[in-house]
Design an enzyme around this catalytic site. Sequence first.
Site, short mmCIF file in Angstrom:
data_model
loop_
_atom_site.label_atom_id
_atom_site.label_comp_id
_atom_site.label_asym_id
_atom_site.label_seq_id
_atom_site.Cartn_x
_atom_site.Cartn_y
_atom_site.Cartn_z
N ASP A 109 -1.66 -2.04 -4.05
CA ASP A 109 -3.06 -2.17 -3.64
C ASP A 109 -3.79 -0.84 -3.83
OD1 ASP A 109 -3.14 -4.80 -2.96
OD2 ASP A 109 -2.89 -4.49 -0.82
N MET A 110 -5.08 -0.93 -4.14
CA MET A 110 -5.90 0.28 -4.19
C MET A 110 -6.56 0.46 -2.83
SD MET A 110 -6.66 2.85 -6.01
CE MET A 110 -6.24 2.41 -7.71
N ARG A 149 -5.44 -6.29 -10.99
CA ARG A 149 -6.26 -7.11 -10.09
C ARG A 149 -7.61 -6.41 -9.98
NH1 ARG A 149 -6.98 -7.72 -4.03
NH2 ARG A 149 -7.13 -9.96 -3.66
N LYS A 203 -14.35 -6.08 -6.27
CA LYS A 203 -15.60 -5.32 -6.12
C LYS A 203 -15.37 -4.03 -5.36
CE LYS A 203 -18.64 -9.37 -6.28
NZ LYS A 203 -19.75 -10.11 -5.62
N ALA A 213 -13.83 -2.66 -1.12
CA ALA A 213 -14.06 -3.00 0.29
C ALA A 213 -14.03 -1.81 1.23
CB ALA A 213 -13.01 -4.02 0.74
N LYS A 222 0.84 -1.19 0.00
CA LYS A 222 0.00 0.00 0.00
C LYS A 222 0.88 1.25 0.00
CE LYS A 222 -4.20 -1.71 2.26
NZ LYS A 222 -3.90 -3.15 2.11
N THR A 273 -12.30 -12.66 -6.36
CA THR A 273 -13.66 -12.79 -5.84
C THR A 273 -13.86 -14.14 -5.18
OG1 THR A 273 -16.01 -12.69 -6.41
CG2 THR A 273 -14.54 -13.67 -8.05
#
Length: 303
Positions: A132-133, A180, A183, A185, A98, A222
Site C-alpha cells: 500500500d502507498m 493499483r 485518487k 486519501a 503497509k 474508484t
Amino acid sequence: MQKTSRNFFLFLSQNKTLNKSAKRWGFNLGAAKVVAGESIESAMDTVLSLNHKGILAAVDHLGEFVSSEQEAKEAAEHCLRTLEAVDRCGADCYLSLKLTQLGIDIDRELCFQFMKEILEKAASLELFVRIDMEDYAHCQPTLDMLKRLRKEYDNVGTVIQAYLYRASDDIDDLKGVPLRLVKGAYKESDAVAWQDKKQIDANFLNIIKQHLTNGSYTAIATHDHRIIEEVKNFTAEAGIPADQFEFQMLYGFRTDMQEALAQEGYRFRTYVPFGNDWYSYFMRRLAERPQNVSFAFKGMFSK
C-alpha cells in the site's frame, strides 16, 4: 464545508491517542460495515462470500502505528499467517500490507528482510502481495523498497496516488509493474499534491490510460461511476484486453455496483480490511466522501 469535513477526519486519522482508544471501543462507530471483523477467519469468510459472487479480493490486516521491532515482527508474522489462510481455504485473493506496519520507520533493512520473508512465502503459494502507498513522506521510501524487491520477486506491486504531481513520472518509471491506481486519501500540501477535485480526477484518468497504454496490468480503484464508464469506453476503443485490468472498490461501499461490474464480465476485486487497528482506515473513509459520515451514523444505531 466538504473540504473542512475532509480535513477534520484526516486530522482525526493521525491521532495516535484516539487510535489506541478505538481498539477498546470495538466497532461501535459503524466500522463493522466497512471492516470484515477482527480475525483472519472472519476475513476469509468475507473473501469466500465475495468469491462465490464472482468477485476477487485483496485482504489487509489493518495497522500502521508501529513503534518497536517487536511490533513489526508481530505484523510480519500476521502477514505470513494470512497468506497461509488464503491458501488453506482456496480463496481468490492477494495480500495487501503497509511498510510502516513492518517497521520501515524503525529500521529499513529489517523491513526489507520482513518483506523478503513474506514474498518468499507468497511465491511458494503462488500468491501476490501489494504494498500500500501511505502519506507523501513514505512515497519515495516505498518505491525504493519496491524496486529493490522487484530485483528478486515479480509477485509484488504497489499503489500510485493520482493527487501527487509526481504520479505520471512514477507511472513511466514503473512500466510493467502491476499497479493499483487511486485518487489518494491522505492530507498533503499543495507543494506536492493537487487540492482541486477536478484536477485530481483528470490526472487519475490520465495515469490510468498511461499505464494501460504502456501494456501494464492496471487495477483501477474508484467508486466514481463516471470514471468507471470512461475507463470502459477507453479500453473498448483502444482494444485493451480484458485480462490487463480490473476494477476495485472497498468492502462495504457501493455493493450493488461491485456485483454489477462482476456480472458484466469485468475483473472486479474488493479490498477487504480486517483487524482491531481499524481507526485510521475508518477515519480516512469518512474523509473521502461526505456521504460516508451518514453511512457511519447509520451503522452506529443499527445494532
